[in-house]
Design a protein around this motif. Structure first.
Motif, short mmCIF file in Angstrom:
data_model
loop_
_atom_site.label_atom_id
_atom_site.label_comp_id
_atom_site.label_asym_id
_atom_site.label_seq_id
_atom_site.Cartn_x
_atom_site.Cartn_y
_atom_site.Cartn_z
N GLY A 599 11.68 0.83 -13.83
CA GLY A 599 12.42 1.08 -12.60
C GLY A 599 11.79 0.40 -11.41
N SER A 600 10.47 0.45 -11.33
CA SER A 600 9.78 -0.17 -10.20
C SER A 600 9.94 -1.69 -10.21
CB SER A 600 8.29 0.21 -10.26
OG SER A 600 7.59 -0.35 -9.17
N ASN A 601 9.81 -2.30 -11.39
CA ASN A 601 9.96 -3.76 -11.50
C ASN A 601 11.37 -4.21 -11.13
OD1 ASN A 601 7.31 -4.00 -12.35
ND2 ASN A 601 7.84 -4.02 -14.54
N ALA A 602 12.34 -3.33 -11.34
CA ALA A 602 13.73 -3.67 -11.01
C ALA A 602 14.07 -3.37 -9.56
CB ALA A 602 14.68 -2.90 -11.93
N GLY A 603 13.11 -2.84 -8.80
CA GLY A 603 13.36 -2.55 -7.40
C GLY A 603 14.04 -1.21 -7.15
N LEU A 604 13.98 -0.30 -8.16
CA LEU A 604 14.67 0.98 -8.05
C LEU A 604 13.72 2.13 -7.78
CD1 LEU A 604 17.22 0.63 -11.01
CD2 LEU A 604 17.59 0.18 -8.58
N GLY A 605 12.52 1.84 -7.29
CA GLY A 605 11.57 2.89 -6.99
C GLY A 605 10.78 3.30 -8.21
N ASP A 606 9.92 4.28 -8.03
CA ASP A 606 9.01 4.65 -9.12
C ASP A 606 9.38 6.00 -9.75
OD1 ASP A 606 8.36 6.33 -7.08
OD2 ASP A 606 6.25 5.76 -6.95
N ARG A 607 10.62 6.42 -9.61
CA ARG A 607 11.05 7.68 -10.25
C ARG A 607 11.32 7.50 -11.74
NH1 ARG A 607 10.21 11.76 -6.44
NH2 ARG A 607 11.35 11.30 -4.52
N GLY A 608 11.66 6.28 -12.14
CA GLY A 608 12.03 6.07 -13.54
C GLY A 608 13.39 6.63 -13.89
N VAL A 609 14.34 6.59 -12.95
CA VAL A 609 15.71 7.04 -13.21
C VAL A 609 16.68 5.99 -12.69
CG1 VAL A 609 15.17 9.51 -13.10
CG2 VAL A 609 15.84 8.32 -11.02
N TRP A 610 17.82 5.88 -13.37
CA TRP A 610 18.88 4.99 -12.93
C TRP A 610 20.19 5.39 -13.57
CZ3 TRP A 610 14.31 3.09 -15.16
CH2 TRP A 610 14.35 2.85 -16.54
N ILE A 611 21.24 4.70 -13.15
CA ILE A 611 22.59 4.99 -13.64
C ILE A 611 22.98 3.96 -14.68
CG2 ILE A 611 25.03 5.16 -12.99
CD1 ILE A 611 24.04 5.82 -10.14
N VAL A 612 23.58 4.42 -15.78
CA VAL A 612 24.17 3.52 -16.76
C VAL A 612 25.57 4.00 -17.08
CG1 VAL A 612 21.95 2.93 -17.80
CG2 VAL A 612 23.31 4.76 -18.78
N PRO A 613 26.46 3.08 -17.48
CA PRO A 613 27.79 3.51 -17.90
C PRO A 613 27.77 4.00 -19.34
CG PRO A 613 27.64 1.11 -17.92
CD PRO A 613 26.32 1.63 -17.41
#
Length: 632
Positions: A599-613
């Protein structure tokens, strides 16, 4: 006696007899379709929590309420919130959610991946005293709905619970043997027959002197003669085991349904389609199996009829707004005001109940400060499969397409059924595997879901669905009359990669924004082959998930292995890989957890969560250059 529940129906004498039983009573209630059992259970819970004698009143934490599905749990919670006076803090949980909580109490470091595995392990843990460890406490009263569907591992779980605490625990269990439709989960035919009414028999044997058996015989769902047409057959179905009797009853029900006044044409009829598009009533199109549901959904999408294809009961996606909630703040905790503020910033297709969501999340992720949610605990709850069912996205679709089994326990203004096959046709299709009593009960369940209107339509023609692997497992695909024919594959939960955030043109942040703002349930997607090189042994090449020509994800290893199994016709056959797979659609957007580094490497912060379809539907193989069918 004046009823204090102003907008709630007054209790009948039968319902009052259930409600007023003492907390330590062992109560078995037989309730037919539409008999007002949910209303009765809400009042029963209120009575347990608000007994006029303080010595007899229970706290909400003393009461364990178990249901089979998230929809049933949600309905009960909403009824409690709307009509309950003293039971508002009582929680209704699915068997799976409760079993997982038991296991976490007994084995904090254990891992249980499968649904059935959790249920079995929880029964063992209860037998060894898991409900007496630490701050845990055994329930004082257990409430369970739809107990006719307690089969196998779940039946053993409940029997273990009641048996261990038989001296200190009362119960109220409600069921109707006429609506027992989950026998198919028991593969062995002899074991399946043995499970019929087995829990009812266990109760009567275990509590021969103090089991209180009560009945709810009225009907408050069906308001028209059309909707009431099948109700009289319920008592005959409760003890039905003989195939010959079942065949006779099945044909009687079928004849009642197929009255010409109930005919609705087919899904190619413009009058039928206009009725579906224009009506404001809730409507269920009920199918016998998942293959029919997939094809009906395809036809409705092709004709621009908005609807939702109902998921299996055990699937519990975490709503997409949770990932955004975690990602939009760097704080370690959230106050209620900050939670409400963030929630208003997240695009949602419905108006959320912020107060109820806050209360639910506080229960699973209570912070050390007063009235604060600990975001690390919330993230951990997601990763461990403990996200509360109460906070799941509501099912707001006006029209749903569902198998009969997935719609059981629900009700709709209008029900449309596919014309049921005759007994002779069932024998021809299923031969020695045919369970006619189960077929009769399923038909009865389908015909009793309606409040007002009951119709039937001509079933659509089905493609040749086949399955790789053993019966009941392996991936479904579209075949033909030749053994090597392969024309498509059915999309399933878990077919989209969750290991890394979806990323288009190297910009994961923009892709998350695109998912939030542009991607909606029911929209079409295309799986496009990246190259011809398989990703590993027994895998296909990678496929990108395309939405309106924008990449929003990539298929998972699960999908690549399934596609390999489908395409590997035999040991000597060289698999070929379709250029594109058209037909799947967006089911929903969900929150997933992965490594904090990803998540951090992708620029989404360090929570380790994201959205997927999450995708669903029948995918058909197509050539990339001309969108024509692609086959061997």
């Amino acid at each position: 006696m004046t009823d204090a529940y102003l907008d709630s129906p007054p209790l009948t004498d039968e319902q009052r007899a259930v409600v007023e039983q003492p907390w330590d009573a062992r109560v078995l209630v037989t309730a037919g379709a539409g008999a007002g059992k949910t209303h009765t259970l809400v009042r029963r819970l209120d009575a347990l929590c608000g007994h006029e004698d303080p010595e007899e009143a229970l706290d909400a934490a003393d009461i364990l309420v178990l249901t089979f599905s998230r929809a049933a749990a949600r309905e009960l919670r909403e009824r409690i919130a709307r009509h309950g006076e003293r039971a508002r803090r009582v929680r209704a949980q699915t068997f799976d959610a409760w079993a997982y909580g038991v296991l976490r109490q007994a084995h904090p470091d254990g891992e249980w991946a499968g649904f059935d595995e959790r249920i079995k392990a929880a029964a063992v843990a209860i037998e060894k005293g898991a409900l007496e460890i630490g701050e845990a406490a055994p329930p004082t009263h257990v409430v369970i709905d739809e107990v006719q569907d307690l089969l196998g591992a779940r039946r053993e779980l409940v029997e273990t619970l009641l048996d261990r605490y038989q001296d200190s625990c009362g119960f109220t269990v409600v069921g109707d043997a006429a609506q027992s439709v989950y026998g198919f989960q028991i593969v062995d035919p002899r074991e399946r027959v043995a499970e019929i009414n087995r829990f009812f028999d266990w109760l009567r044997c275990s509590y021969p002197d103090d089991l209180v058996e009560l009945r709810l015989t009225g009907n408050f769902r069906a308001t028209t003669p059309e909707a009431r047409v099948a109700l009289a057959h319920g008592p005959r179905l409760q003890h039905l085991t003989d195939p010959a009797d079942a065949g006779t009853l099945y044909e009687e029900l079928r004849e009642l349904l197929l009255d010409p006044v109930n005919a609705m044409g087919d899904l190619d009829d413009e009058f039928t389609l206009a009725g579906l598009r224009d009506s404001t009533d809730t409507c269920a199109i009920l199918t016998r199996d998942n293959r029919e549901a997939l094809v009906v959904s395809e036809l409705l999408h092709a004709r621009d009829v908005e609807h939702r294809l109902r998921r299996p009961l055990e699937e519990r996606p975490v709503p997409h707004w949770v990932a955004e909630l975690l990602r939009r703040t760097e704080a370690t905790g959230l106050t209620e005001d900050r939670f409400r503020s963030l929630l208003t910033q997240i695009p949602l297709p419905y108006e959320p109940n912020a107060a109820a969501l806050w209360t639910t999340l506080r229960r699973v992720a209570r912070g050390s400060g007063r009235n604060v949610i600990d975001l690390s605990r919330l993230r951990r709850a997601i990763a461990e499969g403990r996200f509360p069912d109460e906070a799941a996205d509501p099912e707001t679709a006006r029209i749903i397409v569902s198998t009969v089994h997935r719609a059981k326990g629900l009700e709709f203004d209008r029900v449309i059924m596919l014309t049921p096959p005759t007994v002779a046709e069932l024998h021809k299709r299923h031969k020695d595997e045919l369970d006619l009593p189960a077929e009769a009960r399923a038909l009865y369940v389908a015909m009793t879901r309606s409040r007002h209107d009951l119709y039937y339509i001509t079933p659509p023609e089905l493609p040749q669905f086949r399955r790789v692997g053993r019966r009941g497992a392996g991936r479904r695909y579209l075949g033909g009359w030749r053994p090597h024919d392969r024309f498509g594959v059915v999309a399933e939960t878990g077919d989209v990669c969750r290991d890394d955030p979806p990323c288009h043109d190297g910009d994961a942040v923009a892709t998350q924004t695109y998912l939030l703002e542009r991607v909606r349930s029911g929209q079409p997607v295309v799986l496009r082959k990246r190259h011809d090189m398989p990703m590993g042994e027994s895998q296909s090449p990678p496929y990108a998930l395309m939405h309106d020509r924008k990449e929003i994800g990539e298929v998972s290893r699960q999908f690549r292995e399934a596609l390999y199994q489908v395409q590997k016709v035999n040991r000597t056959w060289s698999p070929w890989w379709p250029d594109e797979i058209h037909g799947p659609r967006i089911d929903t957007l969900e929150t997933v957890t992965g490594s904090t580094a990803a998540g951090s490497n992708a620029g989404l912060g360090d929570r380790g969560v994201w959205i997927v379809p999450r995708i669903i539907g029948v995918g058909r193989f197509r050539r990339a250059d001309n969108d024509k069918e692609q086959g061997a």
